[in-house]
Write an enzyme that holds these catalytic residues in place. Structure first.
Site, PDB file in Angstrom:
ATOM      1  N   SER A 162       5.061  23.671  27.586  1.00  0.00           N
ATOM      2  CA  SER A 162       4.802  22.528  28.452  1.00  0.00           C
ATOM      3  C   SER A 162       3.408  22.039  28.125  1.00  0.00           C
ATOM      4  O   SER A 162       2.741  22.611  27.271  1.00  0.00           O
ATOM      5  CB  SER A 162       4.895  22.919  29.922  1.00  0.00           C
ATOM      6  OG  SER A 162       4.610  21.812  30.758  1.00  0.00           O
TER       7      SER A 162
ATOM      8  N   ARG B  18      10.103  20.610  22.554  1.00  0.00           N
ATOM      9  CA  ARG B  18      11.094  20.801  23.619  1.00  0.00           C
ATOM     10  C   ARG B  18      11.519  19.464  24.175  1.00  0.00           C
ATOM     11  O   ARG B  18      10.699  18.555  24.354  1.00  0.00           O
ATOM     12  CB  ARG B  18      10.495  21.637  24.756  1.00  0.00           C
ATOM     13  CG  ARG B  18      11.502  22.120  25.785  1.00  0.00           C
ATOM     14  CD  ARG B  18      12.400  23.163  25.192  1.00  0.00           C
ATOM     15  NE  ARG B  18      13.237  23.821  26.181  1.00  0.00           N
ATOM     16  CZ  ARG B  18      14.471  23.425  26.517  1.00  0.00           C
ATOM     17  NH1 ARG B  18      14.969  22.332  25.983  1.00  0.00           N
ATOM     18  NH2 ARG B  18      15.185  24.098  27.387  1.00  0.00           N
TER      19      ARG B  18
ATOM     20  N   THR C 274       6.572  21.819  36.616  1.00  0.00           N
ATOM     21  CA  THR C 274       6.507  23.227  37.005  1.00  0.00           C
ATOM     22  C   THR C 274       6.542  23.375  38.520  1.00  0.00           C
ATOM     23  O   THR C 274       7.261  24.231  39.057  1.00  0.00           O
ATOM     24  CB  THR C 274       5.233  23.885  36.439  1.00  0.00           C
ATOM     25  OG1 THR C 274       5.216  23.729  35.020  1.00  0.00           O
ATOM     26  CG2 THR C 274       5.186  25.363  36.779  1.00  0.00           C
TER      27      THR C 274
ATOM     28  N   CYS D 223      15.062  15.779  14.488  1.00  0.00           N
ATOM     29  CA  CYS D 223      14.848  17.212  14.690  1.00  0.00           C
ATOM     30  C   CYS D 223      13.400  17.582  14.353  1.00  0.00           C
ATOM     31  O   CYS D 223      12.941  17.325  13.239  1.00  0.00           O
ATOM     32  CB  CYS D 223      15.798  18.030  13.818  1.00  0.00           C
ATOM     33  SG  CYS D 223      15.485  19.806  13.898  1.00  0.00           S
TER      34      CYS D 223
ATOM     35  N   CYS E 129      15.511  26.528  13.831  1.00  0.00           N
ATOM     36  CA  CYS E 129      15.663  25.918  15.156  1.00  0.00           C
ATOM     37  C   CYS E 129      14.672  26.481  16.171  1.00  0.00           C
ATOM     38  O   CYS E 129      14.576  27.692  16.350  1.00  0.00           O
ATOM     39  CB  CYS E 129      17.097  26.126  15.641  1.00  0.00           C
ATOM     40  SG  CYS E 129      17.429  25.425  17.263  1.00  0.00           S
TER      41      CYS E 129
ATOM     42  N   CYS F 226      14.842  23.194  20.887  1.00  0.00           N
ATOM     43  CA  CYS F 226      14.442  22.035  21.683  1.00  0.00           C
ATOM     44  C   CYS F 226      15.643  21.292  22.258  1.00  0.00           C
ATOM     45  O   CYS F 226      15.520  20.581  23.238  1.00  0.00           O
ATOM     46  CB  CYS F 226      13.580  21.090  20.858  1.00  0.00           C
ATOM     47  SG  CYS F 226      14.482  20.140  19.604  1.00  0.00           S
TER      48      CYS F 226
ATOM     49  N   CYS G 295      19.046  17.686  19.254  1.00  0.00           N
ATOM     50  CA  CYS G 295      20.269  17.321  18.535  1.00  0.00           C
ATOM     51  C   CYS G 295      21.448  17.161  19.478  1.00  0.00           C
ATOM     52  O   CYS G 295      22.280  16.272  19.306  1.00  0.00           O
ATOM     53  CB  CYS G 295      20.584  18.367  17.455  1.00  0.00           C
ATOM     54  SG  CYS G 295      20.695  20.060  18.068  1.00  0.00           S
TER      55      CYS G 295
END
Length: 608
Positions: free
Chosen positions: A119, A357, A393, A551, A577, A580, A583
């Site tokens: 984050s 992310r 959060t 990506c 990968c 995140c 895709c």
């Protein structure tokens, strides 16, 4: 004594399976979560043991259909992020206060808590103050108060300061610049201390249902399968966790949450969720340039005037700076590359970490129905992020605490029956909480970008809505599905990006290496393409293959097809990968499903 399954060098599944086959005396297994005390005399609360491996039984295809070991619990929580851990802590707080025994289990796919957590992050401690009022005394890693903030409009050659009053919600007074990765680790310690069972390294891969259609719990992945789904020598059958209530705290666009939304039609009457892809790096900079507590948010360049996006710069303690960029996944030009756009925003210093992310941006009108028989959606998987504050959060934690309170009441109620539990009180409490009011006031800001003037109309409307109308406009704008916004390549102009210099801009794979991503070789690919002809026949031919650009980890490539001269094929480098899930969201044909790989695989983020 509570053991965490991933604390053992010998996989838990091995021990349970050997017990089932009579290979381990039953008196080596102790009840009430002390399964392995005689088998493993000493267990560290974190890390692995140097215990000799057990011999595996012969593996055959028949093993794939054998019954899984079943764990019975009161509440199972899928996801060990801020939301999942807050729910677990609140449940045990309530039970311990009344001297009642409730078993709470948290299943986390990362190898350790925080390893998949990323984050900004600037934390608003409102929910933390409610959950653990003495968090300062307990050593919570909120060390750097936010001190000063800026809002900047960038052109290619200029930085134009904007009044921060145009977006009052961006004020960080009373907030803290933190590593959410470290904060989650600390939350996990608080949860374990009051009796929560936390099992990292186990990926929940399937929702289990009762005969009446209610949720029974979850199952974890089978381990030790090859790419053809055949068992290898180290094959381990997954486990089942059955619970009175299952709480899903998977984070943005959860893979199990996606199936629940479809099964229970949870988006009926709701707007579609809209997303952004957030890309972030952590840098160590020259102490002379450090400004501990300083936060900056940017709009404008490198985005064009009709593409939603913005950057952030957060100065932590110890000369550490978090720098990131978020691109709305409703962008139209298939040639846009979010990672390379981010490379236009970097500063000098030493890179420590890289992460990416997807984030929920839909807010108030995109929150689905939260409850269904046997369970509920909590935290960011339900979409509680405040996109104007760029914070989720505190809302994730609060929503999870409310769910925990409703779950505790339902489980301990004297009026409880054998009927599936539906947490009606949770959904009602959300509407009465400060979460609802906070998200309602900013509901129109994100969709206001979809206007003929783009960023200019967005800035004007944001000031009107937040400063003058104060979020109480008598209308609510609508969202659209991100993948449907992509235009055919012939309608768009290719974007030329400069080559990386290796000093302040970097090759994508160099960046991915800083995420410490690792996936076991020869396992089933966790990026599932439904129709293998579509990527070339539609995505490449019409849209010039946007998956090779959207990506942020270089997973998707169009390469020459060795079997068909002159043709292309889609190559999936799943080992890259970073989970995140872009895709799964942005694929123009909605032909890709992200599912969990083997437990413990994926990134191992640092200071994110």
């Amino acid at each position: 004594m509570v053991f965490r399954l991933s604390s053992f060098l010998v996989p838990t599944h091995s021990i349970l399976r050997n017990l089932a086959f009579g290979n381990i005396p039953k008196n080596h297994i102790l009840k009430q979560n002390c399964y392995f005390r005689k088998l493993v005399p000493h267990v560290s609360s974190r890390g692995l043991l140097s215990t000799p491996s057990l011999q595996f039984a012969a593996v055959s295809d028949q093993r794939l259909t054998e019954p899984r070991f079943v764990e019975e619990t009161d509440v199972v929580i899928v996801g060990g992020g801020p939301g999942g851990l807050s729910a677990a802590i609140r449940l045990k707080q309530l039970a311990n206060a009344e001297g009642k025994e409730i078993r709470v289990v948290v299943i986390e796919k990362a190898s350790e808590l925080g390893a998949h957590t990323v984050s900004g992050a600037v934390i608003e401690p409102r929910a933390l103050n409610e959950l653990i009022p003495d968090w300062k005394e307990r050593g919570a890693p909120l060390n750097q108060p936010a001190t000063k903030e800026s809002l900047i409009f960038f052109t290619k050659n200029r930085a134009i300061p904007l009044p921060t009053t145009i977006i009052p919600q961006l004020s960080n007074e009373g907030n803290y610049v933190v590593s959410l990765n470290n904060f989650v680790k600390w939350l996990g310690t608080q949860a374990e201390e009051i009796g929560v069972e936390i099992y990292p390294g186990y990926a929940a891969s399937e929702v289990l249902y009762n005969e009446d259609g209610s949720v029974r719990g979850i199952a974890t992945n089978d381990m030790g399968l090859d790419k053809n789904f055949k068992p290898k020598n180290n094959f381990e059958r997954g486990m089942e966790f059955h619970a009175k209530i299952t709480l899903f705290a998977e984070g943005c666009h959860g893979s199990l949450t996606k199936t629940l939304i479809r099964k229970f039609n949870l988006r009926e009457g709701k707007q579609p969720q809209t997303y952004g892809i957030g890309i972030k790096e952590v840098w160590e900079i020259d102490p002379a340039k450090a400004k501990p507590g300083y936060t900056a948010h940017t709009v404008g360049y490198p985005m064009d005037w009709k593409t939603y996006g913005g950057g952030f710069l957060y100065h932590m303690e110890n000369n550490i700076v978090q720098v990131g960029y978020v691109v709305g996944l409703d962008y139209q030009n298939p040639y846009l590359n979010p990672y390379k756009e981010f490379q236009n925003c970097l500063l000098g210093g030493k890179r420590i970490s890289y992460a990416a992310r997807a984030i929920n941006e839909g807010g108030y009108q995109s929150i689905p129905k939260l409850i269904f028989p046997g369970g509920a959606l909590i935290g960011c998987t339900a979409g509680f992020l405040n996109v104007v504050k760029i914070k989720g959060t505190h809302t994730a934690m609060k929503s999870s605490m409310l769910a925990a309170e409703a779950a505790y009441e339902a489980i301990t109620s004297k009026n409880s029956t054998n009927e599936p539990i539906t947490l009606t009180a949770y959904e009602e409490s959300i509407k009465e909480s400060w979460i609802y009011g906070e998200l309602y006031k900013v509901r129109n800001v994100r969709p206001s970008f979809n206007n003929p003037l783009g960023v200019w109309g967005f800035i004007f409307y944001t000031g009107l809505d937040l400063v003058i109308l104060r979020g109480h406009a008598p209308w609510t704008f609508k969202h659209h599905e991100d993948h449907a916004c992509t235009k055919p390549a012939k309608e768009c102009k290719p974007i030329e990006y400069p080559k990386s210099d290796g000093v302040i801009t970097f090759d994508l794979l160099d960046s991915v290496s800083l995420s410490n991503t690792s996936h076991k070789e020869n396992q089933p690919v966790h990026l599932r393409v439904r129709d293998k002809s579509i990527p070339v026949e539609r995505n490449l031919k019409i849209f010039d293959g946007p998956e090779q650009r959207f990506c942020p980890a270089g997973v998707y490539e169009f390469v020459d097809d060795e079997e068909n001269s002159g043709q292309k094929r889609l190559q999936i480098n799943s080992q890259n990968c970073v989970h995140c899930k872009t895709c799964d969201i942005k694929d123009v044909s909605q032909n890709i499903d992200w599912v969990t790989p083997e437990g413990g695989d994926g990134p191992k983020y640092v200071l994110t």
